[in-house]
Scaffold this motif. Structure first.
Motif, PDB file in Angstrom:
ATOM      1  N   HIS A 106       1.179  -1.675  -0.283  1.00 54.08           N
ATOM      2  CA  HIS A 106      -0.132   0.111  -0.010  1.00 54.08           C
ATOM      3  C   HIS A 106       0.708   1.308  -0.116  1.00 54.08           C
ATOM      4  O   HIS A 106       0.335   2.449   0.786  1.00 54.08           O
ATOM      5  CB  HIS A 106      -1.221   0.186   1.200  1.00 54.08           C
ATOM      6  CG  HIS A 106      -1.599  -1.229   1.453  1.00 54.08           C
ATOM      7  ND1 HIS A 106      -2.852  -1.577   1.290  1.00 54.08           N
ATOM      8  CD2 HIS A 106      -1.436  -2.293   2.273  1.00 54.08           C
ATOM      9  CE1 HIS A 106      -3.004  -3.067   0.920  1.00 54.08           C
ATOM     10  NE2 HIS A 106      -2.045  -3.240   2.417  1.00 54.08           N
ATOM     11  N   GLY A 107       1.820   1.004  -0.758  1.00 52.19           N
ATOM     12  CA  GLY A 107       3.173   2.234  -0.977  1.00 52.19           C
ATOM     13  C   GLY A 107       2.519   3.443  -0.923  1.00 52.19           C
ATOM     14  O   GLY A 107       2.686   4.307  -0.952  1.00 52.19           O
ATOM     15  N   ASP A 108       1.279   3.741  -1.992  1.00 54.53           N
ATOM     16  CA  ASP A 108       0.579   4.983  -2.479  1.00 54.53           C
ATOM     17  C   ASP A 108      -0.212   5.961  -0.866  1.00 54.53           C
ATOM     18  O   ASP A 108      -1.042   7.117  -1.062  1.00 54.53           O
ATOM     19  CB  ASP A 108      -0.339   5.176  -3.598  1.00 54.53           C
ATOM     20  CG  ASP A 108       0.920   4.698  -4.515  1.00 54.53           C
ATOM     21  OD1 ASP A 108       1.959   5.130  -4.440  1.00 54.53           O
ATOM     22  OD2 ASP A 108       0.824   4.214  -5.159  1.00 54.53           O
ATOM     23  N   SER A 109      -0.443   5.049   0.605  1.00 56.55           N
ATOM     24  CA  SER A 109      -1.382   5.252  -0.133  1.00 56.55           C
ATOM     25  C   SER A 109      -0.741   6.723   1.881  1.00 56.55           C
ATOM     26  O   SER A 109       0.334   6.281   2.252  1.00 56.55           O
ATOM     27  CB  SER A 109      -2.154   3.599   1.732  1.00 56.55           C
ATOM     28  OG  SER A 109      -0.682   3.659   2.903  1.00 56.55           O
ATOM     29  N   ARG A 110      -1.890   6.918   2.644  1.00 56.44           N
ATOM     30  CA  ARG A 110      -1.598   7.751   3.495  1.00 56.44           C
ATOM     31  C   ARG A 110      -0.712   7.171   4.503  1.00 56.44           C
ATOM     32  O   ARG A 110       0.533   8.376   5.423  1.00 56.44           O
ATOM     33  CB  ARG A 110      -2.689   8.663   4.006  1.00 56.44           C
ATOM     34  CG  ARG A 110      -2.597   9.347   5.399  1.00 56.44           C
ATOM     35  CD  ARG A 110      -3.506  10.509   5.389  1.00 56.44           C
ATOM     36  NE  ARG A 110      -3.656  11.000   6.221  1.00 56.44           N
ATOM     37  CZ  ARG A 110      -3.185  12.228   7.176  1.00 56.44           C
ATOM     38  NH1 ARG A 110      -2.853  13.453   5.550  1.00 56.44           N
ATOM     39  NH2 ARG A 110      -3.164  12.685   7.828  1.00 56.44           N
ATOM     40  N   TYR A 111      -1.698   5.966   5.243  1.00 59.71           N
ATOM     41  CA  TYR A 111      -0.535   4.938   6.029  1.00 59.71           C
ATOM     42  C   TYR A 111       0.757   5.427   5.845  1.00 59.71           C
ATOM     43  O   TYR A 111       1.419   5.046   6.822  1.00 59.71           O
ATOM     44  CB  TYR A 111      -1.124   3.860   6.630  1.00 59.71           C
ATOM     45  CG  TYR A 111      -2.643   3.784   7.149  1.00 59.71           C
ATOM     46  CD1 TYR A 111      -3.320   4.923   8.321  1.00 59.71           C
ATOM     47  CD2 TYR A 111      -3.691   4.315   6.027  1.00 59.71           C
ATOM     48  CE1 TYR A 111      -4.115   5.164   9.027  1.00 59.71           C
ATOM     49  CE2 TYR A 111      -4.636   4.289   6.590  1.00 59.71           C
ATOM     50  CZ  TYR A 111      -4.829   4.747   7.718  1.00 59.71           C
ATOM     51  OH  TYR A 111      -6.450   5.224   8.760  1.00 59.71           O
ATOM     52  N   ALA A 112       1.113   4.860   5.037  1.00 57.23           N
ATOM     53  CA  ALA A 112       2.103   4.070   3.789  1.00 57.23           C
ATOM     54  C   ALA A 112       3.497   5.801   4.456  1.00 57.23           C
ATOM     55  O   ALA A 112       5.324   5.462   4.960  1.00 57.23           O
ATOM     56  CB  ALA A 112       2.999   3.700   2.471  1.00 57.23           C
ATOM     57  N   GLN A 113       2.758   7.198   4.101  1.00 57.68           N
ATOM     58  CA  GLN A 113       4.117   8.265   3.919  1.00 57.68           C
ATOM     59  C   GLN A 113       4.063   8.425   4.926  1.00 57.68           C
ATOM     60  O   GLN A 113       5.150   9.216   6.099  1.00 57.68           O
ATOM     61  CB  GLN A 113       2.992   9.531   3.487  1.00 57.68           C
ATOM     62  CG  GLN A 113       2.292   9.338   1.699  1.00 57.68           C
ATOM     63  CD  GLN A 113       1.778  10.781   1.632  1.00 57.68           C
ATOM     64  OE1 GLN A 113       1.970  11.821   1.859  1.00 57.68           O
ATOM     65  NE2 GLN A 113       0.987   9.946   0.001  1.00 57.68           N
TER      66      GLN A 113
END
Length: 840
Positions: free
Chosen positions: A618-625
């Protein structure tokens, strides 16, 4: 001649006695007559009454061993005695009357000097009686009179110590400490006076939370007193102080001194000393058997029966720490049964059992025990609010756990093949039949037994003793007879000619409201496999809906256990079970992120597994950020709805209610349709409450409840309307005679900034000058146009009025602003309903 002599002698004696009654002539006979009469008549009776009153007062006092014990056993009543009113205790009232009588009838003040040496004792008794009758200002006057008029009295040091005890009751701790230090340093005291002075000084330090200083003087008091009761009490207090300071070894030494006194001091001190030592004891594999034996011996000692509640609780705690959960619950329940007076102890026991039931997933039982916990706690305390919140959260747990259990069961049946379903329900039916057959056999045996008893009783007439009883004396046979009568005749009213056939018979029905003669078709169906299999859903939409509801329940449980209960392992179990169930996409990522946070708290390597999963899948998710660059995300997220809400709430917390209300209205329009809006609406309602009062708050809450019924804020608003608002409805000011918290209030227009700051500065300066550490001053918003300066922390109205008078009259302060004195209860009503104008 003899008669004349007799009359002369009699008249002479009467004359001498009459002459000696004068309090205006300084003669040897006068002084001794009034001294002896005062000491052995008036004061003797007064002291007897005083001692009886003091003993009754001490016996009636119940110590709270959950707090540091007071040095003196004396309950301070809430109601105040005004000047001119009588005393509360007839013994102290009698003692005061005798002291006053001694002063009025036998005082010999001649030439500016007191000639009756008993007058200082009379005034001392007067002060002591008033002190224990809780009339502290008059008591202080009596003690001050001794100090001023009898400087050479042998009671002078006692009067000094009693005066400082009285100052403590009037909350003049700093003044009392200064005087007691001077007494201990410069006055020649005997051992008991030295002990008393140090004990009073210790109480002053305890009141001011200066526990290290209190320990030192309490040690001196315990070492100096010869009274065993005081030795036990003082050493126990020393142990409590060391415990709160974190010095357990020193505390145990003090508790050992209490234990060594054994029967020389009250047993309650010894038992509680054992309990406190047990709390400090570090149990290891080597000593745990010895420790258990010590507690068991305490429980088995017949003399300790009045204290079994505390002993059983300590045994329960021991078993809980050793993971013997069944034994722990058994002893907690024993402690509950024995705790008749200590409601706080019962509350702790109920809380422990509730926690055990919670950990065992028996949430409904846990809820009942939490309810019992709340019943035994004082309302509006920090612990009460914490348990109340936990109990409310438990309702959600019960709700979602029930949903998860039921839906899991249904989905499990859906997944079975037809043959597996048949086998499953056939086993269930066989179990039902076996249970029914066992019940019938038991009833038949009971029926035969009763029938035999009935037949036996009919062969015996007349009342008998032993096993051969008269028919109606045997409850078993009488019950059988009643059943036989109903079978034959039905239920008939008690009246004449009850046997006639036209008499109406009452038809008996079963618990479901059906006639006993009507066969229950549903009962037949429960023995059919089809009865069960036909109820298993087959529609894919229904099955999908059940699955979604189950998954959402698991997600909610994970969050509740994590955020509200801090039960991290339980939270992890529910969220991992959710991921195994193949939930909808919107629940997967937040579940993984929460699992990462949970395992980070648990210091588990699984945290890295979930972190890598989020970054890789889920690299593009807010959690990844957030996981990659948490600081950058926070910095770039200043204008996100969450950040703006946090800023708005910060304004509310700092009493900028107008600002928070304006921001709420702005962001509600800006974020219309987004999830954050209900939060802003709820914050808006609370801001309105602080500015406009009860009615406006009620209207705003109704808006939130009606427009957001399915959101958490909407449900919370509904709960507040249902439970909290009715408690706040009353706008009538209460009688504050029994209040223990008072405030001084100064009212300003909101634009009088300079005047507000000036008064605030002056009050703080005065508090600093007088060393009032427990008194505080705040600026409180009253409504949209007015601000209060509020001085908090006065335990009596008289103390508040005295401080206000000092502010008004002292040339250094000269505060001429109008003020209002209010109890905390009335201040709350004024802030809720904005009705300060109703205060007289």
């Amino acid at each position: 001649m003899k008669k004349t002599l007799y009359i002369s002698v009699t008249l002479s004696v009467l004359g001498i006695l009459l002459f000696s009654c004068s309090t205006k002539k300084d003669t040897f006979i006068n002084r001794n007559f009034h001294s002896v009469t005062t000491k052995y008549n008036v004061l003797f009776n007064g002291k007897v009454a005083f001692e009886e009153g003091r003993e009754a007062l001490m016996n009636a006092y119940v110590d709270d061993y959950w707090e540091i014990l007071p040095v003196e056993r004396m309950e301070i009543l809430d109601d105040l005695t005004l000047p001119g009113q009588g005393g509360k205790n007839p013994n102290f009232e009698k003692a005061e009357e005798k002291a006053v009588k001694a002063i009025q009838k036998h005082s010999m003040e001649i030439g500016g000097r007191q000639r009756n040496p008993q007058m200082d004792e009379a005034y001392l008794l007067l002060g002591e009686a008033r002190y224990f009758d809780q009339r502290f200002i008059p008591a202080l006057e009596a003690f001050n009179y001794i100090l001023g008029e009898y400087p050479d009295s042998d009671k002078i040091n006692e009067a000094r110590i009693w005066r400082e005890k009285t100052h403590l009751r009037l909350e003049n701790e700093e003044y009392a400490i200064a005087n007691l230090k001077r007494i201990l340093r410069f006055e020649k005291l005997d051992n008991q006076q030295y002990a008393d002075a140090n004990a009073v000084l210790g109480q002053a330090y305890i009141n001011l939370k200066q526990k290290d200083s209190a320990v030192q003087v309490m040690k001196l008091a315990a070492a100096s007193t010869k009274k065993r009761e005081e030795q036990g009490r003082y050493n126990y207090i020393i142990g409590q102080l060391f415990n709160e300071l974190g010095y357990k070894d020193s505390a145990d030494i003090a508790f050992d001194k209490v234990i060594d006194l054994n029967r020389k001091s009250p047993r309650v001190y010894m038992i509680n000393a054992y309990i406190e030592k047990a709390k400090n004891f570090e149990v290891t594999d080597e000593n745990k058997e010895e420790f258990l034996e010590m507690l068991t011996d305490l429980a088995e000692d017949r003399e300790n029966r009045p204290f079994l509640d505390r002993i059983y609780r300590q045994l329960a705690t021991y078993h809980l720490e050793n993971d013997s959960l069944e034994l722990a619950e058994e002893f907690f329940n024993k402690s509950i049964k024995k705790a008749t007076k200590d409601r706080y102890l019962k509350a702790l026991d109920y809380e422990n059992v509730a926690a055990l039931r919670f950990d065992d997933a028996k949430y409904k039982d846990a809820g009942k025990y939490f309810d019992s916990t709340l019943l035994n706690l004082k309302k509006n305390t920090k612990k009460f609010r914490r348990i109340e919140k936990k109990r409310a959260n438990l309702d959600d747990v019960i709700k979602y756990e029930d949903i998860a259990y039921v839906n899991d069961s249904i989905l499990n049946l859906v997944s079975l093949s037809e043959a597996e379903r048949t086998d499953y329900f056939q086993k269930h039916i066989d179990e039902l039949k076996a249970a029914e057959q066992a019940k019938l056999e038991e009833e038949e045996q009971k029926k035969n037994f009763v029938a035999n008893e009935f037949a036996s009783s009919r062969n015996n007439v007349g009342p008998r003793t032993g096993s051969d009883e008269f028919y109606f004396y045997n409850q078993t046979t009488a019950a059988y007879g009643k059943n036989e009568f109903r079978k034959k005749w039905g239920d008939r009213p008690l009246e004449d000619n009850w046997r006639l056939s036209d008499k109406q018979t009452i038809v008996r029905t079963n618990t479901r409201g059906e006639s006993e003669n009507v066969a229950d078709e549903d009962e037949k169906d429960i023995y059919s496999v089809a009865f069960y299999t036909g109820r298993i859903p087959s529609d894919e939409k229904i099955i999908d809906s059940i699955g979604k509801e189950r998954n959402f329940a698991y997600y909610q449980l994970g969050l509740i256990y994590k955020e509200k209960f801090k039960e991290y392992q339980l939270a992890a179990n529910r969220l991992e079970q959710l991921l195994e169930n193949g939930p909808e996409e919107k629940l997967i990522l937040p579940s993984k992120y929460n699992l990462y946070k949970i395992y980070t708290l648990l210091e588990s390597s699984k945290a890295d597994d979930y972190k890598n999963d989020i970054l890789n899948n889920h690299g593009d998710s807010r959690y990844a950020q957030i996981l990659r660059n948490p600081e950058d995300v926070i910095a770039s997220d200043e204008n996100s709805p969450e950040s703006l809400y946090a800023k708005t709430y910060k304004k509310f917390a700092s009493q900028d209610f107008k600002g928070s209300l304006a921001d709420c209205e702005k962001y509600i329009r800006q974020f219309t349709g987004e999830e954050i809006v209900p939060k802003f609406e709820m914050l808006k309602a609370i801001s309105i409450a602080r500015l406009d009062g009860y009615q406006a708050y009620k209207k705003a809450l109704n808006f939130v409840a009606l427009n957001y019924p399915n959101d958490e804020e909407g449900k919370r608003a509904q709960e507040i309307i249902k439970k909290s608002l009715p408690k706040l409805k009353n706008n009538k000011l209460v009688n504050d005679e029994k209040s223990r918290h008072f405030k001084i209030i100064y009212q300003f227009n909101a634009d009088e900034t300079e005047a507000i700051e000036a008064l605030d500065k002056t009050v703080k300066e005065a508090l600093n000058d007088f060393g009032y550490q427990m008194i505080t001053v705040t600026q409180d918003v009253y409504n949209r146009n007015e601000i209060f300066i509020v001085i908090h922390g006065f335990s009596t109205k008289m103390t508040a009025a005295s401080f206000e008078y000092t502010l008004r009259s002292n040339p250094k302060y000269l505060i001429k602003k109008d003020h209002v004195l209010l109890s905390s209860e009335n201040y709350q009503i004024v802030q809720i309903h904005k009705n300060l104008s109703e205060v007289n």
